[in-house]
Design a protein around this motif. Structure first.
Motif, PDB file in Angstrom:
ATOM      1  N   MET A   1      48.907  65.075  42.607  1.00  0.00           N
ATOM      2  CA  MET A   1      48.230  64.722  41.362  1.00  0.00           C
ATOM      3  C   MET A   1      49.195  64.773  40.176  1.00  0.00           C
ATOM      4  O   MET A   1      49.098  63.968  39.271  1.00  0.00           O
ATOM      5  CB  MET A   1      47.051  65.679  41.159  1.00  0.00           C
ATOM      6  N   GLY A   2      50.138  65.718  40.242  1.00  0.00           N
ATOM      7  CA  GLY A   2      51.102  65.860  39.155  1.00  0.00           C
ATOM      8  C   GLY A   2      51.965  64.628  38.975  1.00  0.00           C
ATOM      9  O   GLY A   2      52.234  64.185  37.858  1.00  0.00           O
ATOM     10  N   PHE A   3      52.425  64.048  40.110  1.00  0.00           N
ATOM     11  CA  PHE A   3      53.253  62.852  40.019  1.00  0.00           C
ATOM     12  C   PHE A   3      52.467  61.705  39.407  1.00  0.00           C
ATOM     13  O   PHE A   3      53.004  60.943  38.590  1.00  0.00           O
ATOM     14  CB  PHE A   3      53.793  62.443  41.396  1.00  0.00           C
ATOM     15  N   LEU A   4      51.210  61.546  39.796  1.00  0.00           N
ATOM     16  CA  LEU A   4      50.399  60.455  39.244  1.00  0.00           C
ATOM     17  C   LEU A   4      50.247  60.575  37.736  1.00  0.00           C
ATOM     18  O   LEU A   4      50.286  59.568  37.021  1.00  0.00           O
ATOM     19  CB  LEU A   4      49.028  60.410  39.921  1.00  0.00           C
ATOM     20  N   GLY A   9      51.699  58.661  32.475  1.00  0.00           N
ATOM     21  CA  GLY A   9      52.277  58.897  31.144  1.00  0.00           C
ATOM     22  C   GLY A   9      53.433  57.945  30.864  1.00  0.00           C
ATOM     23  O   GLY A   9      53.534  57.373  29.773  1.00  0.00           O
ATOM     24  N   ALA A  10      54.312  57.749  31.844  1.00  0.00           N
ATOM     25  CA  ALA A  10      55.441  56.830  31.670  1.00  0.00           C
ATOM     26  C   ALA A  10      54.951  55.399  31.502  1.00  0.00           C
ATOM     27  O   ALA A  10      55.442  54.654  30.649  1.00  0.00           O
ATOM     28  CB  ALA A  10      56.391  56.940  32.860  1.00  0.00           C
ATOM     29  N   PHE A  11      53.974  55.012  32.313  1.00  0.00           N
ATOM     30  CA  PHE A  11      53.439  53.652  32.219  1.00  0.00           C
ATOM     31  C   PHE A  11      52.780  53.414  30.855  1.00  0.00           C
ATOM     32  O   PHE A  11      53.003  52.371  30.227  1.00  0.00           O
ATOM     33  CB  PHE A  11      52.443  53.383  33.345  1.00  0.00           C
ATOM     34  N   LEU A  12      51.994  54.371  30.394  1.00  0.00           N
ATOM     35  CA  LEU A  12      51.344  54.225  29.086  1.00  0.00           C
ATOM     36  C   LEU A  12      52.368  54.168  27.956  1.00  0.00           C
ATOM     37  O   LEU A  12      52.201  53.404  27.000  1.00  0.00           O
ATOM     38  CB  LEU A  12      50.339  55.356  28.860  1.00  0.00           C
ATOM     39  N   LEU A  13      53.424  54.962  28.066  1.00  0.00           N
ATOM     40  CA  LEU A  13      54.486  54.938  27.055  1.00  0.00           C
ATOM     41  C   LEU A  13      55.141  53.558  27.000  1.00  0.00           C
ATOM     42  O   LEU A  13      55.296  52.975  25.919  1.00  0.00           O
ATOM     43  CB  LEU A  13      55.524  56.015  27.377  1.00  0.00           C
ATOM     44  N   LEU A  14      55.501  53.033  28.155  1.00  0.00           N
ATOM     45  CA  LEU A  14      56.135  51.711  28.204  1.00  0.00           C
ATOM     46  C   LEU A  14      55.174  50.599  27.767  1.00  0.00           C
ATOM     47  O   LEU A  14      55.548  49.709  27.005  1.00  0.00           O
ATOM     48  CB  LEU A  14      56.650  51.436  29.618  1.00  0.00           C
ATOM     49  N   ALA A  15      53.935  50.660  28.254  1.00  0.00           N
ATOM     50  CA  ALA A  15      52.960  49.614  27.920  1.00  0.00           C
ATOM     51  C   ALA A  15      52.557  49.670  26.450  1.00  0.00           C
ATOM     52  O   ALA A  15      52.288  48.627  25.846  1.00  0.00           O
ATOM     53  CB  ALA A  15      51.731  49.737  28.815  1.00  0.00           C
ATOM     54  N   ALA A  16      52.509  50.865  25.870  1.00  0.00           N
ATOM     55  CA  ALA A  16      52.189  50.972  24.449  1.00  0.00           C
ATOM     56  C   ALA A  16      53.311  50.387  23.601  1.00  0.00           C
ATOM     57  O   ALA A  16      53.065  49.824  22.537  1.00  0.00           O
ATOM     58  CB  ALA A  16      51.949  52.429  24.066  1.00  0.00           C
ATOM     59  N   THR A  17      54.531  50.489  24.088  1.00  0.00           N
ATOM     60  CA  THR A  17      55.661  49.942  23.349  1.00  0.00           C
ATOM     61  C   THR A  17      55.691  48.426  23.433  1.00  0.00           C
ATOM     62  O   THR A  17      55.824  47.746  22.414  1.00  0.00           O
ATOM     63  CB  THR A  17      56.984  50.521  23.898  1.00  0.00           C
ATOM     64  N   PHE A  18      55.569  47.897  24.658  1.00  0.00           N
ATOM     65  CA  PHE A  18      55.598  46.444  24.829  1.00  0.00           C
ATOM     66  C   PHE A  18      54.876  46.060  26.102  1.00  0.00           C
ATOM     67  O   PHE A  18      55.024  46.708  27.132  1.00  0.00           O
ATOM     68  CB  PHE A  18      57.040  45.916  24.891  1.00  0.00           C
ATOM     69  N   ASN A  19      54.084  45.015  26.027  1.00  0.00           N
ATOM     70  CA  ASN A  19      53.392  44.441  27.177  1.00  0.00           C
ATOM     71  C   ASN A  19      53.065  42.993  26.846  1.00  0.00           C
ATOM     72  O   ASN A  19      53.234  42.575  25.703  1.00  0.00           O
ATOM     73  CB  ASN A  19      52.141  45.268  27.542  1.00  0.00           C
ATOM     74  N   PRO A  20      52.619  42.206  27.816  1.00  0.00           N
ATOM     75  CA  PRO A  20      52.391  40.781  27.550  1.00  0.00           C
ATOM     76  C   PRO A  20      51.158  40.467  26.704  1.00  0.00           C
ATOM     77  O   PRO A  20      50.939  39.301  26.368  1.00  0.00           O
ATOM     78  CB  PRO A  20      52.261  40.167  28.948  1.00  0.00           C
ATOM     79  N   THR A  21      50.364  41.450  26.363  1.00  0.00           N
ATOM     80  CA  THR A  21      49.212  41.200  25.497  1.00  0.00           C
ATOM     81  C   THR A  21      49.630  41.355  24.042  1.00  0.00           C
ATOM     82  O   THR A  21      50.774  41.668  23.738  1.00  0.00           O
ATOM     83  CB  THR A  21      48.070  42.188  25.806  1.00  0.00           C
ATOM     84  N   VAL A 106      60.494  54.627  37.937  1.00  0.00           N
ATOM     85  CA  VAL A 106      61.826  55.232  37.805  1.00  0.00           C
ATOM     86  C   VAL A 106      61.744  56.478  36.921  1.00  0.00           C
ATOM     87  O   VAL A 106      62.274  57.536  37.268  1.00  0.00           O
ATOM     88  CB  VAL A 106      62.840  54.216  37.237  1.00  0.00           C
ATOM     89  N   LEU A 107      61.075  56.367  35.783  1.00  0.00           N
ATOM     90  CA  LEU A 107      60.955  57.511  34.877  1.00  0.00           C
ATOM     91  C   LEU A 107      60.138  58.645  35.490  1.00  0.00           C
ATOM     92  O   LEU A 107      60.488  59.818  35.354  1.00  0.00           O
ATOM     93  CB  LEU A 107      60.336  57.072  33.544  1.00  0.00           C
ATOM     94  N   ALA A 108      59.062  58.313  36.179  1.00  0.00           N
ATOM     95  CA  ALA A 108      58.216  59.346  36.789  1.00  0.00           C
ATOM     96  C   ALA A 108      58.940  60.053  37.928  1.00  0.00           C
ATOM     97  O   ALA A 108      58.842  61.289  38.066  1.00  0.00           O
ATOM     98  CB  ALA A 108      56.912  58.731  37.290  1.00  0.00           C
ATOM     99  N   ILE A 109      59.679  59.324  38.730  1.00  0.00           N
ATOM    100  CA  ILE A 109      60.446  59.956  39.805  1.00  0.00           C
ATOM    101  C   ILE A 109      61.534  60.838  39.208  1.00  0.00           C
ATOM    102  O   ILE A 109      61.764  61.952  39.675  1.00  0.00           O
ATOM    103  CB  ILE A 109      61.034  58.888  40.758  1.00  0.00           C
ATOM    104  N   SER A 114      63.062  67.225  40.189  1.00  0.00           N
ATOM    105  CA  SER A 114      63.390  68.650  40.294  1.00  0.00           C
ATOM    106  C   SER A 114      62.286  69.416  41.012  1.00  0.00           C
ATOM    107  O   SER A 114      62.557  70.324  41.792  1.00  0.00           O
ATOM    108  CB  SER A 114      63.632  69.248  38.907  1.00  0.00           C
ATOM    109  N   ILE A 115      61.053  69.026  40.764  1.00  0.00           N
ATOM    110  CA  ILE A 115      59.917  69.684  41.423  1.00  0.00           C
ATOM    111  C   ILE A 115      59.930  69.358  42.916  1.00  0.00           C
ATOM    112  O   ILE A 115      59.746  70.245  43.757  1.00  0.00           O
ATOM    113  CB  ILE A 115      58.590  69.243  40.763  1.00  0.00           C
ATOM    114  N   VAL A 116      60.173  68.102  43.262  1.00  0.00           N
ATOM    115  CA  VAL A 116      60.223  67.692  44.671  1.00  0.00           C
ATOM    116  C   VAL A 116      61.374  68.400  45.379  1.00  0.00           C
ATOM    117  O   VAL A 116      61.212  68.945  46.471  1.00  0.00           O
ATOM    118  CB  VAL A 116      60.370  66.157  44.786  1.00  0.00           C
ATOM    119  N   ARG A 117      62.520  68.423  44.749  1.00  0.00           N
ATOM    120  CA  ARG A 117      63.692  69.066  45.347  1.00  0.00           C
ATOM    121  C   ARG A 117      63.460  70.553  45.564  1.00  0.00           C
ATOM    122  O   ARG A 117      63.809  71.094  46.604  1.00  0.00           O
ATOM    123  CB  ARG A 117      64.903  68.837  44.454  1.00  0.00           C
TER     124      ARG A 117
END
Length: 131
Positions: A1-4, A9-21, A106-109, A114-117
């Motif tokens: 659940m943590g990774f999701l 969060g990364a997707f919302l950050l990127l989409a809030a900055t720029f998206n095709p809409t 990429v950002l989420a991974i 560090s947590i996965v490792r």
């Protein structure tokens, strides 16, 4: 659940900055930023803080080479999916959304590595030492 949550969060950050809409920071600043300069700067700084958090954690945990490797793996998966006819890359809007998904992965991974490792190896990453 943590990774999701990190990915979302990364997707919302990127989409809030720029998206095709038309509903994104870049488009809003182009159209109305001059009328609300203080708000445009404030929102831009909030987005910048988000990018710094994600990029700094990603660079410290997997580095630039690791980020490029993750992006290459996801790009290869997309290539296979396109070759098998599972996705169609003719739509520029879809391609932009797909790019946002890839970058957010990429950002989420990077943020989660560090947590996965630590979970897999039992070894903690210690970068900062208080003296």
């Amino acid at each position: 659940m943590g990774f999701l949550l990190r990915w979302l969060g990364a997707f919302l950050l990127l989409a809030a900055t720029f998206n095709p809409t038309e509903y994104n920071y870049v488009q809003w600043v182009r159209s109305y930023g001059h009328m609300n300069l203080s708000i445009a700067v404030l929102i831009g700084l909030i987005l910048l803080v988000g990018y710094i958090i994600y990029l700094r954690a990603s660079l410290r945990s997997i580095g630039i080479l690791g980020m490029m490797l993750v992006a290459a793996l996801v790009a290869a998966l997309i290539w296979v999916a396109a070759d098998l006819g599972l996705i169609n890359l003719d739509n520029p809007s879809f391609n932009l959304w797909l790019g946002l998904v890839v970058l957010s992965l990429v950002l989420a991974i990077g943020l989660s590595w560090s947590i996965v490792r630590r979970t897999l190896s039992g070894q903690a990453d210690v970068d900062d030492v208080d003296t």
